[in-house]
Design an enzyme around this catalytic site. Structure first.
Site, PDB file in Angstrom:
ATOM      1  N   SER A 261       0.819  -1.209   0.000  1.00 16.04           N
ATOM      2  CA  SER A 261       0.000   0.000   0.000  1.00 16.04           C
ATOM      3  C   SER A 261       0.858   1.265   0.000  1.00 16.04           C
ATOM      4  O   SER A 261       1.745   1.389  -0.822  1.00 16.04           O
ATOM      5  CB  SER A 261      -0.964  -0.059   1.191  1.00 16.04           C
ATOM      6  N   HIS A 402      -7.667  -5.658  -0.247  1.00 18.23           N
ATOM      7  CA  HIS A 402      -6.426  -4.894  -0.047  1.00 18.23           C
ATOM      8  C   HIS A 402      -5.687  -5.437   1.178  1.00 18.23           C
ATOM      9  O   HIS A 402      -6.133  -5.234   2.309  1.00 18.23           O
ATOM     10  CB  HIS A 402      -6.845  -3.439   0.184  1.00 18.23           C
TER      11      HIS A 402
HETATM   12  C1  GTR Z   1      -5.431   4.616   1.611  1.00 23.56           C
HETATM   13  C2  GTR Z   1      -4.816   5.448   0.535  1.00 23.56           C
HETATM   14  C3  GTR Z   1      -4.023   4.593  -0.419  1.00 23.56           C
HETATM   15  C4  GTR Z   1      -3.162   3.558   0.290  1.00 23.56           C
HETATM   16  C5  GTR Z   1      -3.763   3.050   1.566  1.00 23.56           C
HETATM   17  C6  GTR Z   1      -2.794   2.386   2.566  1.00 23.56           C
HETATM   18  O1  GTR Z   1      -6.213   5.338   2.459  1.00 23.56           O
HETATM   19  O2  GTR Z   1      -5.844   6.095  -0.146  1.00 23.56           O
HETATM   20  O3  GTR Z   1      -3.263   5.411  -1.272  1.00 23.56           O
HETATM   21  O4  GTR Z   1      -1.904   4.000   0.488  1.00 23.56           O
HETATM   22  O5  GTR Z   1      -4.389   4.023   2.300  1.00 23.56           O
HETATM   23  O6  GTR Z   1      -1.634   2.731   2.658  1.00 23.56           O
HETATM   24  O7  GTR Z   1      -3.274   1.540   3.304  1.00 23.56           O
END
Ligand code: GTR
Length: 422
Positions: A261, A402
Site C-alpha cells: 500500500s 487490499h
Molecule cells: C489509503 C490510501 C491509499 C493507500 C492506503 C494504505 O487510504 O488512499 O493510497 O496507500 O491508504 O496505505 O493503506
C-alpha cells in the site's frame, strides 16, 4: 441492551466503510473501466532534447537521469543535499525457531542528537552463509509483526491507537502479514522497520520525523521539489540497506525491498532511487505507486494530494486537476528499476488501487526492459491468482481484498528464487 445496539450500529458502520474501500462509488471516483479517459503516456525512451534512446548504454548515460529527475521534481521530491549522520548498533539478539534462526534488534540513530531513533528488526536463518533478505516497512510497530515477546515496542507516534502510543496489546496483531517462519524456512532473511520511527504519518508541516534534520538554516519545510514523507521513508530504507550490507549474515547484494500500500509506493521509490536494491516489490501500492495516474481509476492524484498532503513533493498537487499534463506517469517509475527485477501485485477487490493500472505501468515499461533483453509483457494482466513472469518482471492479482497475505509472499519468494537461479 443499549451496548448491544451500539455494537450493532458500530458493526454496520464498519462493514459499510469496508465495503466502500472495496467496491465503492465515492463521489468523483471512477471504478468503471468503460469510463477510463483516453490518454497518452509520456514517452519513457524519448530524450528531453528530442530523439529516442535505443541502447541500454544510452538509457543509462542519457535518459535514465532525466526520468529520475522528472519523477523527483514532480512526484516524490529530491533528498536535500545536507549530509546527516546515521549510526547503527545491534542492541540485542536471540535465537528463534528452535535455534534455526536468529533475530536481532538494530538501533538506528539519525542525526547527532538522540531524537530520531528507529529500530530495525532483522530475522535471518542460520545457514552458515550470508542469505538473501527482504526488507520492508510495517505500519504499526515491529512488535505487531510477531508475537515474539522480546521485540521492543516502538515509542514513536502510531496511527489508530489511544494517544497515538503503541502498547503491548498490539503485539502480533499484524503477524499474518509477516510470515517469518515460511520465509526463514525458504532460506531468506526478513528485516522490518516501523515507518513512523522515521517520519510519523501525520501532516504536521514536517515538524516531526527526519525532515528537519535536513533543513538549511531558517528553513521550516521542504522546498517545492524536495521530499515529502514517501521520499523520507524511501531514503531511510537505503540507510537500512547500508546496515544490511555490513551484516555478516546477510548477502547485501541480494536485498529485496518490499512494501504494501503506501509502503509499496515507498518501496517502489526506494528501488528506483537506490540501484543497490536487488528486487523491488510493490504490493497493492495503487495511486502514486504502481497504478498509472492518467487512468484516474479508483484513487486519483487529486484525492491523494488532498487526503495525504505530506506524502509527495509540493509540486505534485499542481497536477491534481490536470493529470494529463504531468511530465511523468508511473510506468517511468518501473523503468527506473531496470535492469533490476521488479514484481507488482494487485488484489481483485482492491479497486481503489486500480489493479489494471498497476499492471499497465509494468507493461508500459516494456521498452526500457527490452533494452536488457527482457521479453515484452502482454497488453492484459493474467487471470486472478495466476502470475505472469518475464526474466525481470512479475505480476499477479490475488483474489481478495487490499492486504498482503501468505499467498502474496509465496509468489515473492518464488520470484526471488527464480532470480537467484538465473
Ligand atoms: C489509503 C490510501 C491509499 C493507500 C492506503 C494504505 O487510504 O488512499 O493510497 O496507500 O491508504 O496505505 O493503506
Amino acid at each position: 441492551m443499549l451496548i448491544r445496539v451500539n455494537t450493532l450500529v458500530g458493526l454496520i458502520l464498519v462493514v459499510c466503510f469496508m465495503s466502500q474501500r472495496v467496491t465503492a462509488q465515492r463521489p468523483g471516483i471512477n471504478q468503471d473501466e468503460s469510463k477510463v479517459p483516453s490518454f497518452k503516456l509520456p514517452e519513457v525512451l524519448k530524450l528531453n532534447g528530442g530523439g529516442f534512446v535505443e541502447t541500454a548504454e544510452a538509457w543509462e548515460s542519457k535518459r535514465r537521469l532525466e526520468v529520475f529527475n522528472a519523477m523527483a521534481d514532480n512526484v516524490y521530491g529530491h533528498v536535500p543535499k545536507r549530509k546527516v549522520s546515521v549510526n547503527f548498533k545491534v542492541v540485542s539478539s536471540w535465537d528463534i525457531f528452535e535455534g534455526t534462526a536468529i533475530r536481532k534488534v538494530v538501533k538506528i540513530v539519525f542525526g547527532d542528537d538522540q531524537t530520531n531513533i528507529a529500530t530495525l528488526l532483522v530475522t535471518v536463518p542460520k545457514t552458515g552463509s550470508p542469505v538473501p533478505c527482504f526488507l520492508g516497512y510495517n505500519f504499526h510497530g515491529n512488535h505487531t509483526t510477531t508475537d515474539d515477546p522480546k521485540v521492543p515496542i516502538t515509542k514513536s507516534w502510531v496511527r489508530k491507537q489511544k494517544d497515538n502510543r503503541a502498547t503491548e496489546s498490539g503485539r502480533g496483531t499484524s503477524a499474518s502479514r509477516w510470515p517469518y517462519r515460511e520465509i526463514v524456512d525458504a532460506g531468506y532473511g526478513l528485516a522490518t522497520i516501523y515507518y513512523g520511527d522515521v517520519d510519523p504519518d501525520v501532516h504536521d508541516e514536517f515538524k516531526n520525523g527526519i525532515h528537519p534534520l535536513f533543513f538549511e538554516s531558517g528553513q521550516t519545510k521542504p522546498k517545492e521539489t524536495e521530499w515529502g514523507s514517501i521520499g523520507a521513508w524511501a531514503w531511510a530504507l537505503s540507510r537500512c540497506l547500508d546496515y544490511l550490507i555490513e551484516d555478516q549474515q546477510v548477502d547485501g547484494s541480494k536485498v529485496a525491498v518490499i512494501g504494501h500500500s503506501r509502503l509499496g509506493k515507498t518501496s517502489l521509490w526506494a528501488g528506483a532511487s537506490d540501484p543497490r536494491f536487488w528486487i523491488t516489490i510493490s504490493n497493492n501500492s495503487g495511486c502514486g505507486g504502481a497504478a498509472l495516474s492518467r487512468r484516474q481509476f479508483g484513487e486519483t492524484v487529486k484525492v491523494i494530494n488532498r487526503v495525504f498532503p505530506h506524502w509527495f513533493c509540493d509540486r505534485f498537487p499542481s497536477f491534481s486537476d490536470r493529470v494529463e499534463s504531468l511530465p511523468v506517469d508511473q510506468h517511468m517509475l518501473m523503468a527506473l528499476i531496470a535492469p533490476r527485477a521488479v514484481y507488482v501485485a494487485s488484489a481483485t477487490k482492491d479497486l481503489w488501487a486500480d489493479p489494471r493500472g498497476e499492471y499497465l505501468s509494468l507493461q508500459n515499461a516494456n521498452g526500457v526492459f527490452a533494452l536488457y533483453g527482457d521479453p515484452a509483457l502482454g497488453a492484459d494482466p493474467p487471470a486472478a491468482d495466476k502470475s505472469v513472469k518475464t526474466s525481470l518482471r512479475g505480476y499477479h492479482t490475488r483474489t481478495g481484498k487490499h492486504d498482503i497475505t501468505l499467498y502474496d509472499w509465496q509468489q515473492y519468494v518464488k520470484f526471488a528464487k527464480a532470480q537467484l537461479d538465473k
